[in-house]
Design a protein around this motif. Structure first.
Motif, mmCIF file in Angstrom:
data_model
loop_
_atom_site.group_PDB
_atom_site.id
_atom_site.type_symbol
_atom_site.label_atom_id
_atom_site.label_comp_id
_atom_site.label_asym_id
_atom_site.label_seq_id
_atom_site.Cartn_x
_atom_site.Cartn_y
_atom_site.Cartn_z
ATOM 1 N N PRO A 81 8.016 -4.890 -13.233
ATOM 2 C CA PRO A 81 7.112 -4.780 -12.075
ATOM 3 C C PRO A 81 5.822 -5.587 -12.223
ATOM 4 C CG PRO A 81 8.007 -2.637 -12.645
ATOM 5 C CD PRO A 81 8.424 -3.573 -13.732
ATOM 6 N N LEU A 82 5.233 -5.601 -13.425
ATOM 7 C CA LEU A 82 3.983 -6.330 -13.626
ATOM 8 C C LEU A 82 4.179 -7.819 -13.382
ATOM 9 C CD1 LEU A 82 1.022 -6.455 -14.507
ATOM 10 C CD2 LEU A 82 1.824 -6.641 -16.873
ATOM 11 N N THR A 83 5.208 -8.396 -14.003
ATOM 12 C CA THR A 83 5.499 -9.824 -13.819
ATOM 13 C C THR A 83 5.788 -10.137 -12.358
ATOM 14 O OG1 THR A 83 6.416 -9.918 -16.050
ATOM 15 C CG2 THR A 83 6.976 -11.717 -14.562
ATOM 16 N N GLU A 84 6.561 -9.258 -11.722
ATOM 17 C CA GLU A 84 6.945 -9.471 -10.326
ATOM 18 C C GLU A 84 5.744 -9.454 -9.393
ATOM 19 O OE1 GLU A 84 9.715 -10.006 -7.135
ATOM 20 O OE2 GLU A 84 9.878 -10.264 -9.302
ATOM 21 N N ARG A 99 3.487 -12.454 -9.897
ATOM 22 C CA ARG A 99 4.113 -13.696 -9.418
ATOM 23 C C ARG A 99 4.089 -13.775 -7.896
ATOM 24 N NH1 ARG A 99 9.014 -15.110 -7.528
ATOM 25 N NH2 ARG A 99 9.841 -12.997 -7.836
ATOM 26 N N THR A 100 4.328 -12.659 -7.228
ATOM 27 C CA THR A 100 4.485 -12.681 -5.769
ATOM 28 C C THR A 100 3.216 -12.315 -5.005
ATOM 29 O OG1 THR A 100 5.276 -10.379 -5.755
ATOM 30 C CG2 THR A 100 6.930 -12.126 -5.964
ATOM 31 N N GLN A 101 2.305 -11.566 -5.621
ATOM 32 C CA GLN A 101 1.135 -11.071 -4.888
ATOM 33 C C GLN A 101 -0.188 -11.308 -5.619
ATOM 34 O OE1 GLN A 101 1.639 -9.840 -1.916
ATOM 35 N NE2 GLN A 101 3.811 -9.333 -1.922
ATOM 36 N N PRO A 102 -0.435 -12.485 -6.196
ATOM 37 C CA PRO A 102 -1.680 -12.673 -6.963
ATOM 38 C C PRO A 102 -2.935 -12.586 -6.103
ATOM 39 C CG PRO A 102 -0.551 -14.780 -6.654
ATOM 40 C CD PRO A 102 0.393 -13.716 -6.188
ATOM 41 N N THR A 103 -2.884 -13.152 -4.901
ATOM 42 C CA THR A 103 -4.060 -13.110 -4.020
ATOM 43 C C THR A 103 -4.360 -11.688 -3.583
ATOM 44 O OG1 THR A 103 -3.562 -15.334 -3.208
ATOM 45 C CG2 THR A 103 -5.079 -14.012 -1.893
ATOM 46 N N LEU A 104 -3.308 -10.928 -3.279
ATOM 47 C CA LEU A 104 -3.501 -9.543 -2.859
ATOM 48 C C LEU A 104 -4.116 -8.710 -3.980
ATOM 49 C CD1 LEU A 104 -3.155 -7.331 -0.777
ATOM 50 C CD2 LEU A 104 -0.775 -7.064 -1.516
ATOM 51 N N GLY A 121 -4.080 4.408 1.460
ATOM 52 C CA GLY A 121 -2.987 4.129 2.378
ATOM 53 C C GLY A 121 -2.973 2.695 2.859
ATOM 54 N N MET A 122 -4.144 2.151 3.160
ATOM 55 C CA MET A 122 -4.217 0.766 3.631
ATOM 56 C C MET A 122 -3.773 -0.207 2.545
ATOM 57 S SD MET A 122 -7.659 0.597 6.038
ATOM 58 C CE MET A 122 -8.794 1.117 4.758
ATOM 59 N N LEU A 123 -4.186 0.046 1.316
ATOM 60 C CA LEU A 123 -3.834 -0.847 0.216
ATOM 61 C C LEU A 123 -2.352 -0.735 -0.138
ATOM 62 C CD1 LEU A 123 -4.965 -2.877 -1.836
ATOM 63 C CD2 LEU A 123 -5.487 -0.945 -3.345
ATOM 64 N N ALA A 124 -1.838 0.501 -0.212
ATOM 65 C CA ALA A 124 -0.442 0.705 -0.608
ATOM 66 C C ALA A 124 0.526 0.047 0.368
ATOM 67 C CB ALA A 124 -0.145 2.202 -0.722
ATOM 68 N N SER A 125 0.213 0.083 1.643
ATOM 69 C CA SER A 125 1.138 -0.444 2.652
ATOM 70 C C SER A 125 1.299 -1.958 2.554
ATOM 71 C CB SER A 125 0.644 -0.084 4.056
ATOM 72 O OG SER A 125 -0.574 -0.743 4.356
ATOM 73 N N ARG A 126 0.422 -2.635 1.841
ATOM 74 C CA ARG A 126 0.503 -4.100 1.731
ATOM 75 C C ARG A 126 1.342 -4.550 0.534
ATOM 76 N NH1 ARG A 126 -1.877 -2.411 6.290
ATOM 77 N NH2 ARG A 126 -2.259 -4.240 7.599
ATOM 78 N N PHE A 127 1.847 -3.621 -0.262
ATOM 79 C CA PHE A 127 2.723 -3.960 -1.382
ATOM 80 C C PHE A 127 4.147 -3.482 -1.088
ATOM 81 C CE2 PHE A 127 -1.365 -3.963 -3.589
ATOM 82 C CZ PHE A 127 -1.241 -5.057 -4.436
ATOM 83 N N SER A 157 -2.177 0.205 -8.642
ATOM 84 C CA SER A 157 -2.841 0.623 -9.879
ATOM 85 C C SER A 157 -3.659 -0.508 -10.471
ATOM 86 C CB SER A 157 -1.814 1.119 -10.901
ATOM 87 O OG SER A 157 -1.162 2.284 -10.451
ATOM 88 N N LEU A 158 -3.111 -1.717 -10.474
ATOM 89 C CA LEU A 158 -3.863 -2.869 -10.981
ATOM 90 C C LEU A 158 -5.142 -3.080 -10.179
ATOM 91 C CD1 LEU A 158 -1.207 -5.627 -11.785
ATOM 92 C CD2 LEU A 158 -2.720 -4.464 -13.397
#
Length: 455
Positions: free
Chosen positions: A230-233, A236-241, A356-362, A372-373
Motif C-alpha cells: 500500500p505505501l509504494t502504491e 506512486r499514484t497519489q504523491p500530489t494528494l 471524510g473529505m480527505l478519505a473520499s479522495r483515496f 494516515s500518511l
C-alpha cells in the motif's frame, strides 16, 4: 434493499460509529494528557536541571517525539489495515496506547533514576506515537466505510469527535488534581490520569471487538483487490494528494496545541494566570468544541459546494486566532475565556469534516495508508511542532506577535490545500455510481445490497 436489511445496515453503521468514537476518545485522552503534563510538570520531574523556559522547551520536545513516531505508526498499521482489514489493527493500536500511557504513570522521575528517566520517557512516548499513528486512519475508515450512502462525512465525524472529548477528559482530570498542593501534584498527583488509562482501555476493547469489518475492505479482500504494498502504491499514484493532504490537516491539528499546550504554558509561566484558572478556560473551550464540532460535518454534507463550506468554516479563524492571543495577553480571565472559546469554533467545525473529505479522495485499497500518511506527517511537521515553534518564537522575539503570524500562516495553508483537494476525484461517488450501473442478477443481488450501504 429490503426494510429489514436497511435497519440491520443502520445498526451496524451505528455500532461502527460508536466503536470509532469510544476507541478514539481513549486514544486521544492518552495523547492529550501527555501534552498537559509536559506544559505543567514534566520539566520539574524529568528535567529538573534545566530551569525556566529552557526546561519547558525540552519538555515540549519530548511531546513532539510522539509526533515523530506517528508516521511510522501510520505506515505500519496502514499497511496491515489495507491488506488484512481495519478492525484487527484498531485492537492492536488501542492496546499499545493504553500500555504505554500506564507505563508513563509508573515511571520514576530524574531524582530517582537519573538520566534514565527522561530516556525511558522518550522511548515510551514513541510507542504512544506509533499507536496513535495507526489509530486515527482506522477509526475514521471503520466508521465512514460503514456509513449509509451519502453520509460518509457524518460517520467519519464519529471518530473525529473522540479528539475533543478525549481532550475534555484530559483537562478535567488535570483540573481536579491541580487542586492538590504543589508538592503533591509534582510528586504523585500528575500520575493519576496516566494510570486511569488502564481502566479505559478495557472499556474500549469491549466495544471495539463487537464492530464488524468495513464493507469496502471486506469487498476488497473478497475480490482480491488489496494492494500488495500500500505505501509504494499510494506514493506512486497519489504523491500530489499526499502533499496537499499534509497541508489540509494543519490547523485541524495545531489549533488544539496552540491553546491547550503552548498557551497553557505561556499563560501560567509568563502571564498572571494560575494553573487552575487557565485549565478552566481550556475546559470551557473543549466543552464548546464537543457541542459545536458535529455541525461541521452537517454543514459539509448539506451545502451544495464543499469548497464553499470549507471557506465558511476556516476564513473566520484568520481573525479569531489572533484575537485569542490578544485577549489572553490582557491577563483578564473573562476576556481570555472568550478569546479561547470563539477561536475554537472555526477549526473544530473544519476538523469534523476533514476526515471524510480527505478519505473520499483515496481509493479504498490504499485509503488507510493514504490518510494516515497525510494526517501523521502533518502532525510531525506542523502539528506537533506547534508548542516548540511557538515557545521558540516567543523566546527569540519576546513578543506574541510572531506566534500570531505563524498561526495565521497555518490557517491559510490549510484553506488553500483543502480547496485544491476538493477539485480531485471523489472515489466514494465513483464507487456508488459504478454499483448503481451494475446490472442486478439473482446471484449478484446479495452483494449489491451490502455494497449499496457503503459510502
Amino acid at each position: 434493499m429490503s426494510a429489514s436489511a436497511a435497519r440491520e445496515q443502520k445498526r451496524t453503521a451505528n455500532r461502527a460509529g460508536l466503536g470509532a468514537f469510544i476507541g478514539s476518545t481513549i486514544e486521544w485522552f492518552d495523547f492529550y494528557i501527555y501534552g498537559t503534563a509536559a506544559a505543567l510538570v514534566f520539566d520539574e520531574v524529568f528535567f529538573p536541571e534545566l530551569e525556566g523556559p529552557v526546561g519547558t522547551l525540552v519538555a515540549f520536545a519530548t511531546f513532539w517525539v510522539g509526533f515523530l513516531a506517528r508516521p511510522l505508526g501510520g505506515i505500519i498499521f496502514g499497511h496491515f489495515g489495507d491488506r488484512l482489514g481495519r478492525k484487527k489493527t484498531l485492537v492492536i493500536t488501542l492496546l499499545m496506547m493504553g500500555i504505554a500511557t500506564t507505563l508513563i504513570g509508573l515511571l520514576p522521575g530524574y531524582s530517582t533514576i537519573g538520566v534514565a528517566a527522561p530516556i525511558l520517557l522518550v522511548c515510551i512516548r514513541m510507542v504512544q506515537g506509533i499507536g496513535l499513528g495507526g489509530e486515527w486512519g482506522g477509526s475514521v475508515l471503520i466508521a465512514s466505510e460503514h456509513a449509509p450512502k451519502g453520509k460518509s462525512i457524518l460517520y467519519g465525524a464519529f471518530a473525529q469527535q473522540g479528539s475533543p472529548v478525549g481532550n475534555t477528559l484530559s483537562t478535567v482530570s488535570f483540573l481536579a488534581i491541580s487542586q492538590l498542593p504543589d508538592d503533591d501534584f509534582v510528586s504523585w498527583g500528575w500520575r493519576i490520569p496516566f494510570l486511569a488509562s488502564a481502566l479505559l482501555v478495557f472499556v474500549g476493547l469491549f466495544v471495539r471487538m463487537r464492530v464488524a469489518e468495513s464493507p469496502a475492505m471486506a469487498k476488497a479482500i473478497k475480490t482480491n483487490k488489496v494492494a500488495k504494498m500500500p505505501l509504494t502504491e499510494v506514493l506512486r499514484t497519489q504523491p500530489t494528494l499526499i502533499l496537499l493532504g499534509i497541508g489540509a490537516c494543519t490547523i485541524g491539528l495545531s489549533a488544539t496545541y496552540f491553546k491547550s499546550t503552548f498557551a497553557l504554558s505561556w499563560a501560567t509561566s509568563s502571564l498572571d494566570f494560575d494553573r487552575s484558572s487557565f485549565l478552566t478556560i481550556i475546559l470551557v473551550a473543549n466543552i464548546l468544541q464537543v457541542l459545536v464540532q458535529p455541525f461541521g460535518a452537517v454543514l459539509a454534507t448539506r451545502m451544495k459546494s464543499m469548497t464553499r463550506a470549507v471557506c465558511v468554516m476556516l476564513i473566520p479563524e484568520i481573525v479569531l486566532m489572533p484575537l485569542m492571543f490578544i485577549l489572553i495577553s490582557t491577563e483578564n480571565y473573562a476576556l481570555a475565556m472568550i478569546g479561547v472559546a470563539v477561536a475554537t469554533v472555526p477549526h473544530c467545525l473544519y476538523y469534523a469534516a476533514l476526515a471524510g473529505m480527505l478519505a473520499s479522495r483515496f481509493p479504498a485499497n490504499v485509503r488507510y495508508t493514504g490518510i494516515s500518511l497525510c494526517y501523521q506527517l502533518c502532525g510531525t511537521i506542523l502539528g506537533g511542532t506547534t508548542p516548540i515553534v511557538g515557545q521558540s518564537l516567543l523566546n527569540w522575539t519576546g513578543s506574541i506577535a510572531a506566534v500570531i503570524c505563524y498561526a495565521v500562516f497555518q490557517v491559510l495553508l490549510t484553506l488553500g490545500c483543502m480547496v485544491l483537494i476538493l477539485r480531485r476525484p471523489n472515489y466514494d461517488e465513483l464507487a456508488e455510481s459504478a454499483d448503481e450501473q451494475q446490472p442486478v442478477t439473482a446471484t449478484a443481488a446479495p452483494a449489491t445490497a451490502v455494497r449499496g450501504g457503503t459510502a
